[in-house]
Write a protein that holds these residues in place. Sequence first.
Motif, mmCIF file in Angstrom:
data_model
loop_
_atom_site.group_PDB
_atom_site.id
_atom_site.type_symbol
_atom_site.label_atom_id
_atom_site.label_comp_id
_atom_site.label_asym_id
_atom_site.label_seq_id
_atom_site.Cartn_x
_atom_site.Cartn_y
_atom_site.Cartn_z
ATOM 1 N N LEU A 81 0.817 -1.210 0.000
ATOM 2 C CA LEU A 81 0.000 0.000 0.000
ATOM 3 C C LEU A 81 0.852 1.261 0.000
ATOM 4 C CD1 LEU A 81 -2.697 -1.126 2.583
ATOM 5 C CD2 LEU A 81 -2.946 -1.002 0.110
ATOM 6 N N PRO A 99 0.002 -4.312 -4.123
ATOM 7 C CA PRO A 99 -0.811 -5.203 -3.314
ATOM 8 C C PRO A 99 -1.167 -6.492 -4.068
ATOM 9 C CG PRO A 99 -2.027 -3.222 -3.930
ATOM 10 C CD PRO A 99 -0.678 -3.089 -4.520
ATOM 11 N N GLY A 100 -1.351 -7.541 -3.326
ATOM 12 C CA GLY A 100 -1.726 -8.796 -3.954
ATOM 13 C C GLY A 100 -2.376 -9.726 -2.960
ATOM 14 N N ARG A 103 -0.811 -11.559 0.324
ATOM 15 C CA ARG A 103 -0.622 -10.912 1.622
ATOM 16 C C ARG A 103 -1.957 -10.334 2.072
ATOM 17 N NH1 ARG A 103 2.721 -7.184 -1.319
ATOM 18 N NH2 ARG A 103 1.806 -8.481 -2.943
ATOM 19 N N PHE A 107 -6.967 -4.383 9.241
ATOM 20 C CA PHE A 107 -6.652 -2.997 9.593
ATOM 21 C C PHE A 107 -7.101 -2.671 11.010
ATOM 22 C CE2 PHE A 107 -6.870 -3.268 5.077
ATOM 23 C CZ PHE A 107 -5.928 -2.392 4.598
ATOM 24 N N SER A 111 -12.748 -2.202 8.601
ATOM 25 C CA SER A 111 -12.685 -1.986 7.151
ATOM 26 C C SER A 111 -13.589 -2.944 6.404
ATOM 27 C CB SER A 111 -11.242 -2.157 6.682
ATOM 28 O OG SER A 111 -10.819 -3.472 6.978
ATOM 29 N N PHE A 113 -16.832 -3.957 4.312
ATOM 30 C CA PHE A 113 -17.659 -3.164 3.400
ATOM 31 C C PHE A 113 -19.057 -3.063 3.989
ATOM 32 C CE2 PHE A 113 -14.591 -5.422 0.534
ATOM 33 C CZ PHE A 113 -13.760 -4.334 0.390
ATOM 34 N N PHE A 124 -15.907 -11.627 -0.912
ATOM 35 C CA PHE A 124 -15.388 -10.569 -1.805
ATOM 36 C C PHE A 124 -14.062 -10.951 -2.468
ATOM 37 C CE2 PHE A 124 -13.042 -6.751 -2.810
ATOM 38 C CZ PHE A 124 -13.992 -5.937 -3.385
ATOM 39 N N ARG A 172 -12.014 -12.769 6.367
ATOM 40 C CA ARG A 172 -12.072 -12.241 5.005
ATOM 41 C C ARG A 172 -10.674 -12.252 4.390
ATOM 42 N NH1 ARG A 172 -13.746 -6.083 3.748
ATOM 43 N NH2 ARG A 172 -11.816 -5.758 4.913
ATOM 44 N N LEU B 223 -11.363 1.181 3.260
ATOM 45 C CA LEU B 223 -12.146 0.275 2.417
ATOM 46 C C LEU B 223 -11.440 0.033 1.094
ATOM 47 C CD1 LEU B 223 -15.786 1.568 2.987
ATOM 48 C CD2 LEU B 223 -14.580 -0.279 4.135
ATOM 49 N N GLU B 225 -8.189 0.393 0.574
ATOM 50 C CA GLU B 225 -6.971 -0.373 0.831
ATOM 51 C C GLU B 225 -7.300 -1.842 1.103
ATOM 52 O OE1 GLU B 225 -4.984 1.843 3.896
ATOM 53 O OE2 GLU B 225 -3.998 3.116 2.407
ATOM 54 N N ALA B 226 -8.378 -2.078 1.854
ATOM 55 C CA ALA B 226 -8.772 -3.465 2.120
ATOM 56 C C ALA B 226 -9.059 -4.183 0.803
ATOM 57 C CB ALA B 226 -9.993 -3.493 3.027
ATOM 58 N N SER B 227 -9.768 -3.506 -0.095
ATOM 59 C CA SER B 227 -10.098 -4.164 -1.363
ATOM 60 C C SER B 227 -8.840 -4.425 -2.177
ATOM 61 C CB SER B 227 -11.103 -3.329 -2.151
ATOM 62 O OG SER B 227 -10.465 -2.242 -2.763
ATOM 63 N N THR B 229 -5.866 -5.170 -0.918
ATOM 64 C CA THR B 229 -5.190 -6.346 -0.374
ATOM 65 C C THR B 229 -5.987 -7.613 -0.637
ATOM 66 O OG1 THR B 229 -6.233 -6.157 1.788
ATOM 67 C CG2 THR B 229 -4.165 -4.996 1.498
#
Lengths: 302, 325
Positions: A81, A99-100, A103, A107, A111, A113, A124, A172, B223, B225-227, B229
């Motif tokens: 990030l 990002p991938g 990993r 948070f 976070s 949705f 998701f 998640r 949100l 950043e979460a998506s 990762t």
Amino acid sequence: MTTEHPLAKWNTPEIEDRNQRILQRPPSLKISGMHKSFGHDGKMVKVLNDIDFTAYKREFVCVVGPSGCGKSTLARLIAGLETYEEGVISINDEVVSGPGPDRGMVFQSYSLFPWLTVKKNVMFGLVENGMSEISAEAEALQWIDLVGLERFANSYPHQLSGGMKQRVAIIRALANKPKVLLMDEPFSALDPKNRLKMQKYLLEIWKNIDITIFFITHDLEEAIYLADRILVLKAHPGEVVETLNVPLPRPRKEDTFLSEEFLATKAYLESLVHSEEEEVDMEEKLSMVRMVSVKSDVPDIF
Amino acid sequence: MNERFSSWASPRTELDKTSKRLLTAASFLLPILLWCLVSYSPYIWHPQMEITSPGQVSYFREGSLVDREVFEIERNKILEKTPEATVEQLPQGIPSNPVYLPAPHEVMTAMYTAFTTPPKRSNEPWLHESLLHSIQVIAWGFFWAMLFGVPLGILAGTYSSASYLIEPFTEFFRYLPAPAFGALAVAVLGIYDAPKIAIIFIGTFFQMVLIVAATTRKLNIALIEASLTLGCKGRRMIGKVILPGVLPDLYRDMRILLGWAWTYLIVAELIGTSSGITWFITQQARYKNFDNVFAAILMIGLIGLITDMILAHFGKRLFPWHQNK
């Protein structure tokens, strides 16, 4: 010969043996020669200076350090990030950038949705990585079972408590089968009782699946309770002070918190983390307070 | 009871249900009460006299309005000439308000009769046709503004590059008053509905881009950043994360902007051939049917308020996960 490490006497042969075995495992996360600066008012401020660290397969690593040592930044760098000037991050010997899904990240702030139900939140990542809706749903429900949230599969995040939200955030991230799970102070918003519950949950999950955990925290007790090794950073710039083997046997028990070796480790960590944080002289301030006259029915609280 | 009133005076305190209803009702009833007072009690304002019998004053006509001073002067003139003048010789009248301030009951009746009265000429529209025409103009103007404004706003709110490309010009353009483009719009688009739609478009589009961009930027970065990762990338993210994330706030923005669109309506409808509710209002004012004028203005307010209430109600249904904090 250097002087003996202050915690050496707690390292029983079993613990020592286990630590050695961990170091023999293949490396999972490797950070080498990492430098990171942020531009601030036109000046570049060094946040991380030459970080070298290797976490081995299925290891539980905690990162502690004073505020401003860049521990969150380190997690965000690994997650892809943030960008960095120099250094290499590799996962299972493959260099990564950006990002991938290998990993996963949990948070500090919630976070999830908010427009998706718990089930859809867990699905998701699976759907994003090409799984069909039907198999993703089945998989998601298994994960939800694992953390005991079956009843909430169709609830929205705002209907869950803080602890439940973070449980969903963890599964998640795990549902994507990442190699490394990055956790950036995930339990800091929870009350102490829930935090302990979540820590136990996390250890239970970690025991059962193939995952390396890289856990950022400012809570030293949390770090000692959870970690195999603790990466201690110092601030300005962020540098590794020590990589500490936790001299506690596994599995960790609840009364670990009161054991002598636990308290010794905590005292030692405190000396590392807080040594450079200058103490504000409270004594002087307090004597000022004492000069304020108190007119009260209760003249002395003792 | 005392507790209730003390809660009225403490800052940012939630009121109980009865207080809320009471105050909401009062918010409408107080202005109406004021209007009633001015209309029905003869000595608050009533600057004119409605002549009931002209007496010996040659230019007074029964039913016409004259200023009270003029009425007194004429009456005194007659009394000076013939001090023993009879009631028939003296002008008679009742205090009344000017024609442009009809009483509440007249406006209420007009709300109904305006719909049932046929237009003066057969080729002119009925009131309901005028209203419908206005709503169509608003709907089209707003539709075009949304069609371009929402995507551009979301782009600007998502990508800094798009923000720098789109927002500076938009920021400049939104200060240009939309009605200023009236003549130009007529020259380019003709005299019928197109220029009116264009004015509403110009009035709302530029604000919309900026507001939508600001709303998009307010989406919790965690949100996104979460998506990232979780493996969500590139343009997919707009559809999967950003759009659903901002949708409830976007909906609220649209409600506010729709209100702005209504404020541009009257100017828009004066452009080219006057049409819609504005045509009705100007026409009725010309015939001095001020009760109809008031009724039409109230109707615009009611339509706006009712649409907003319906939209707010639907919003709660559409976004069950959204909490207003």
